[in-house]
Design an enzyme around this catalytic site. Structure first.
Site, PDB file in Angstrom:
ATOM      1  N   GLU A 103      -0.949 -12.567  -6.181  1.00  0.00           N
ATOM      2  CA  GLU A 103      -1.336 -12.581  -4.718  1.00  0.00           C
ATOM      3  C   GLU A 103      -2.895 -13.180  -4.735  1.00  0.00           C
ATOM      4  OE1 GLU A 103      -0.565  -8.998  -2.697  1.00  0.00           O
ATOM      5  OE2 GLU A 103       1.752  -9.440  -2.761  1.00  0.00           O
ATOM      6  N   GLU A 135       7.965 -11.444  -4.633  1.00  0.00           N
ATOM      7  CA  GLU A 135       8.097 -10.143  -4.370  1.00  0.00           C
ATOM      8  C   GLU A 135       8.145  -9.854  -3.042  1.00  0.00           C
ATOM      9  OE1 GLU A 135       4.310  -8.154  -5.816  1.00  0.00           O
ATOM     10  OE2 GLU A 135       4.113  -7.258  -3.929  1.00  0.00           O
TER      11      GLU A 135
HETATM   12  C1  IDC Z   1       1.295  -1.404  -5.055  1.00  0.00           C
HETATM   13  C2  IDC Z   1       2.139  -0.461  -5.433  1.00  0.00           C
HETATM   14  C3  IDC Z   1       1.274   0.969  -5.673  1.00  0.00           C
HETATM   15  C4  IDC Z   1      -0.143   0.597  -6.138  1.00  0.00           C
HETATM   16  C5  IDC Z   1      -0.780  -0.476  -5.734  1.00  0.00           C
HETATM   17  C6  IDC Z   1      -2.095  -1.021  -6.314  1.00  0.00           C
HETATM   18  O1  IDC Z   1       3.370  -0.227  -4.911  1.00  0.00           O
HETATM   19  O2  IDC Z   1       1.936   1.768  -6.079  1.00  0.00           O
HETATM   20  O3  IDC Z   1      -0.934   1.861  -6.341  1.00  0.00           O
HETATM   21  O4  IDC Z   1       0.240  -1.825  -5.600  1.00  0.00           O
HETATM   22  O5  IDC Z   1      -1.958  -1.485  -7.544  1.00  0.00           O
HETATM   23  C7  IDC Z   1       1.457  -6.167  -2.918  1.00  0.00           C
HETATM   24  C8  IDC Z   1       1.257  -6.172  -4.462  1.00  0.00           C
HETATM   25  C9  IDC Z   1       1.746  -4.843  -5.321  1.00  0.00           C
HETATM   26  C10 IDC Z   1       1.278  -3.871  -4.293  1.00  0.00           C
HETATM   27  C11 IDC Z   1       2.363  -3.778  -3.242  1.00  0.00           C
HETATM   28  C12 IDC Z   1       2.586  -2.687  -2.344  1.00  0.00           C
HETATM   29  O6  IDC Z   1       1.592  -7.638  -5.227  1.00  0.00           O
HETATM   30  O7  IDC Z   1       1.037  -4.744  -6.420  1.00  0.00           O
HETATM   31  O8  IDC Z   1       1.939  -2.725  -5.000  1.00  0.00           O
HETATM   32  N1  IDC Z   1       2.004  -5.063  -2.526  1.00  0.00           N
HETATM   33  O9  IDC Z   1       1.257  -2.404  -1.593  1.00  0.00           O
HETATM   34  N2  IDC Z   1       1.220  -7.144  -2.251  1.00  0.00           N
HETATM   35  C13 IDC Z   1       1.587  -6.529  -1.042  1.00  0.00           C
HETATM   36  C14 IDC Z   1       2.133  -5.260  -1.004  1.00  0.00           C
END
Ligand code: IDC
Length: 477
Positions: free
Chosen positions: A303, A395
């Protein structure tokens, strides 16, 4: 060298004396060549918009069977360019374009046809070429030389053996991008539906033979996305160990007939260039190690955020050649601006990509959404972009973008119905037991080691399993 009159050669072939066989074998070849009939018909259809177009060509061989072929034509307008092609190796020199056959479509029997195509750009006007050649013969829609006097062979031409097994990889084989679709080994569009891991640095115990067996057999998933964070105690802390962990999961997915999407999970910082050297090192290693496998797809940055599309594009154009050098035929997926929102979350849209596509073929672009946060304006942009760009939802969550909260069933349904209709592949965040709404498994499941049965799934997990386990409709020819 052997100037034998034609009748005596026939004689040698039919009833030749033993002593003449060597002579016959040498002398017959030129006869076959001299008699080879050539002929072809080509149709060229385009779908054009300001500055860009998609061209689809059907090539029909009207002559003798060929085992490989080169299609040739000249663009009528000097500003027309091939940007990204499929089903052939495309080259352009000035206005002259050639498309060389690939392994799978090189053999064309008499009367057989195949379709190839490309996305192009234009500046002045976009007229269709009017003359085509196949192996140097102008395609007039008829044959260029008389048909051979020998009767056609009575044995049928070899056919591709049917896939062995019924797993997604057995049926679909090596994937490639065709037009805006992900296509299988038969060149037909497919949609892959599956799950993403959580960060491997935190949830390694969720990805075992048992859990991936449940994902393949109980969920009937087509795809495992392997999320290897780069920061947050991920890859940067131990490149060798994380590379090995990814490779092990590629093998586990392969053993169960699932595709493996290798996710270089950049998130913070959002500029992919921060990890450019790490990306080159990582992808050189995984591409070399997995080159012979048919189940691997590469996602080069998760991202990007806070950076321009031109920076992301430049990153892609430096990482993709590293992958191609080791694994030339794999699909590569490129992240987009604004957390892979096609730019929407940072006030943009997909036009910036359409106007400046990554200069590489066999690639797709990433779109991510979280159903409780991202709704109609995002769906509208995906629908608009889907006819112009190959998209892959690597994702998404059924919940808010924090990864937590309740499942938004209405928005999740609207999203997945749209992706199904557009045949856009997806992976859901996450197949893990993290204590957050997006996780499919209840906390404690991975340590307990049982991955089937109603008591292991969260609301999101039960919803996603229902969506994913409906039968696939993969074309088999
Ligand atoms: C989130 C995980 C969470 C973690 C966080 C930080 O769900 O447990 O603490 O990352 O690393 C994304 C990202 C993805 C995120 C997810 C939800 O690709 O890494 O995971 N998210 O926030 N993009 C939009 C949402």
């Amino acid at each position: 060298m052997f100037l034998i009159p034609r009748p005596s050669r026939r004689h040698l072939l039919v009833g030749g004396a033993v002593g003449s066989l060597a002579l016959a074998a040498t002398a017959v070849l030129p006869v076959t060549n001299a008699m080879a009939a050539t002929g072809c018909a080509v149709t060229y259809t385009t779908n054009s918009w300001q500055g860009g177009f998609t061209a689809n060509l059907t090539v029909k061989n009207l002559g003798d069977p060929v085992s490989n072929w080169t299609l040739g034509f000249t663009f009528p307008d000097g500003g027309q360019r091939v940007v990204q092609g499929w089903s052939a190796t495309w080259q352009q020199s000035g206005s002259a374009v050639t498309g060389r056959s690939l392994d799978y479509n090189g053999s064309l029997g008499t009367g057989a046809s195949t379709t190839v195509g490309f996305n192009g750009s234009w500046t002045g006007s976009n007229p269709s070429p009017t003359s085509f050649t196949l192996n140097g013969t102008v395609c007039t829609g008829g044959t260029g030389t008389p048909p051979p006097s020998t009767p056609p062979p009575t044995t049928p031409p070899p056919t591709t053996p049917p896939p062995t097994g019924t797993t997604p990889v057995a049926i679909n084989g090596q994937l490639r991008v065709c037009g805006v679709n992900l296509c299988n080994q038969y060149g037909r569009p497919i949609q892959l539906r599956g799950m993403s891991t959580h960060g491997l640095q935190w949830f390694a115990n969720c990805y075992t033979d048992t859990s991936l067996g449940a994902l393949a057999d109980d969920w009937r998933a087509d795809l495992l996305r392997i999320s290897m964070y780069v920061q947050e105690k991920g890859y940067e802390t131990n490149p060798t160990a994380f590379t090995n962990q990814v490779n092990t999961l590629v093998d586990k997915a392969e053993a169960r007939g699932m595709y493996a999407l290798i996710d270089f999970h950049t998130l913070t910082p959002g500029d992919p260039m921060y990890n450019l050297d790490r990306a080159k090192t990582f992808f050189a290693a995984v591409a070399a190690r997995n080159a012979a496998k048919k189940n691997v797809i590469y996602e080069i940055t998760n991202e990007p955020n806070g950076v321009s599309w031109s920076t992301i594009r430049s990153y892609a154009e430096q990482v993709i050649p590293v992958i191609r050098a080791a694994d030339p035929d794999a699909v590569v997926i490129v992240g987009t601006r604004g957390w892979s929102s096609l730019g929407v979350s940072e006030g943009g849209n997909s036009d910036e990509i359409v106007n400046n596509p990554v200069r590489a073929d066999n690639i797709m672009y990433t779109f991510h959404f979280y159903a409780a946060s991202h709704k109609d304006n995002y769906r509208n942009e995906v629908q608009r972009a889907a006819s112009r760009l190959p998209l892959f939802v690597t994702e998404f969550g059924t919940v808010t973008y924090t990864g937590d909260g309740a499942v938004d069933v209405a928005s999740s349904n609207a999203w997945l119905d749209l992706l199904d209709r557009l045949k856009i592949s997806y992976a859901n965040w996450t197949f893990s037991d993290a204590a957050e709404g997006s996780a499919a498994l209840r906390p404690g499941t991975c340590a307990a080691g049982t991955f089937t049965g109603p008591s292991v799934l969260t609301e999101s997990g039960a919803y996603m399993r229902d969506r994913i386990r409906t039968p696939d409709t993969f074309p088999t020819s």
